[in-house]
Design an enzyme around this catalytic site. Structure first.
Site: not given
Length: 393
Positions: A299, A241
């Site tokens: 965009c 993790c």
């Protein structure tokens, strides 16, 4: 018929909900209809309203008219939501599809008894206790799926207190897929938003303000994982993790909310990009221009819209020079012209226009010229004779 494992899982969820209800304790305070600057122990807004009295914010009460969407209620998102709630935001919309785990306890905000609850439900319950004046909507779904993406777009375009678009979207997610989904939605809707993140080693982070067409979106300069279209899920390994420090996440959340407040209440300067390195305490800032060849068609369309808009030139403010405030005083202090430093303060120094000295340059008294006012007189003595005279001194 449900299996034994499913029934046990359901029991754990019900136990967690019961524990959450029991943990609420006493009754919530009554809602406050109008913010007050009265300084009393029972007023939770007195110190916030002091910003208005001190001239930092013109009208702090406007915050109760604002709606902010927080996407991702993890380490950064939960603290961000808490700060906004304590600041008295009008409406908060939470998005997440994960559940609270005991492994989340190092990230602030969540409590052990909330393990098993959905993050949005656990956060909403806690935040409502902190400030019942805030309207909180919680959505427990993954915004990256096709169906949920449209729900997400509908919510941020119609979910404000007035039924219109939200005032700001805050991205607090931990994966690039969700960031790209938020980026796509905000470009399509012409919605201003903040992107934030913390590195996998937990010692750096950043925030970025994105105004479609005016500043670079997340797709204008994407990370390598996004640019190469690699599936992030294939990069995760079992038993491994990312690191997580509540300090780094708290700092990033603080920067995020601080700039959100500056944007919402129109004070100070909103930073377009602010980085943070915990190892060196380095805080780089910069402005990012949009990419004309961005992969996101929305965009590029927003860039064209901004380009066609007429530019508004601000008139320069002319201020009258009133001179020194106290020309006459009891201490005999006189004020020189700021752009005309006294010549004797900096002998031999030539200054270009606009440059001033901060202090007087001392004259080097060690040189013969400075002590005698001229060159040393010639002497008939040899070097050996002079050295002999010095030894006898």
């Amino acid at each position: 018929m449900a299996s034994v494992d499913e029934l046990q899982k359901k029991i754990k969820e019900l136990e967690a909900k019961l524990a959450a209800v029991e943990a609420k304790g006493g009754p919530m305070r009554q809602k406050i209809e109008v913010m007050s600057s009265e300084v009393v122990d029972s007023n939770p807004y007195s110190r916030l309203m002091a910003l208005k009295r001190m001239g930092i914010v013109n009208n702090y009460e406007q915050i109760r008219e604002k709606t902010v969407a927080v996407v991702g209620v993890g380490g950064v998102g939960s603290v961000t939501a808490e700060m906004l709630t304590r600041c008295g935001i009008g409406k908060l919309i939470l998005f997440d599809y994960d559940k609270v785990e005991l492994a989340n306890m190092n990230r602030l905000f969540f409590q052990p008894h909330q393990a098993g609850l959905s993050k949005v439900d656990a956060a909403a319950a806690t935040l409502q206790n902190i400030n019942p004046d805030v309207t909180i909507d919680a959505y427990n779904y993954n915004i990256t799926t096709v169906d949920n993406f449209q729900k997400f777009c509908d919510t941020i375009s119609k979910g404000s207190l007035t039924g219109g678009a939200v005032d700001l979207v805050l991205s607090c997610v931990d994966n690039f897929e969700a960031r790209m989904a938020i980026n796509t939605a905000c470009n399509e809707l012409d919605q201003k938003w903040f992107e934030s993140g913390v590195s996998e080693n937990a010692v750096s982070g950043h925030i970025q303000f994105i105004s479609p067409g005016e500043s670079a979106c997340f797709a204008c300069a994407p990370p390598l994982v996004v640019a190469t279209k690699v599936d992030e899920r294939t990069l995760k390994r079992e038993g491994v993790c990312a690191a997580s420090l509540p300090t780094t996440m708290g700092i990033v959340a603080g920067f995020l909310v601080q700039n959100s407040l500056k944007y919402l209440l129109e004070f100070g300067n909103v930073t377009h990009y602010l980085g943070y390195s915990a190892l060196t305490d380095f805080f780089p800032t910069m402005s990012l221009q949009p990419n004309p060849t961005c992969d996101d068609a929305s965009c590029r369309a927003r860039q064209e819209q901004r380009r066609l808009q007429p530019r508004v030139e601000l008139a320069a403010e002319v201020t009258e020079d009133c001179g020194p405030v106290h020309q006459d005083n009891d201490w005999g202090i006189s004020v020189l012209e700021e752009n005309s430093p006294a010549d004797e303060d900096c002998p031999g120094l030539k200054l270009v226009d606009g440059v001033q000295v901060a202090y007087s340059i001392p004259v080097d008294s060690s040189t013969p010229e400075s002590s005698t006012g001229g060159a040393v007189a010639a002497s008939e003595l040899s070097l050996e004779d002079l050295m002999q005279q010095m030894k006898t001194m």
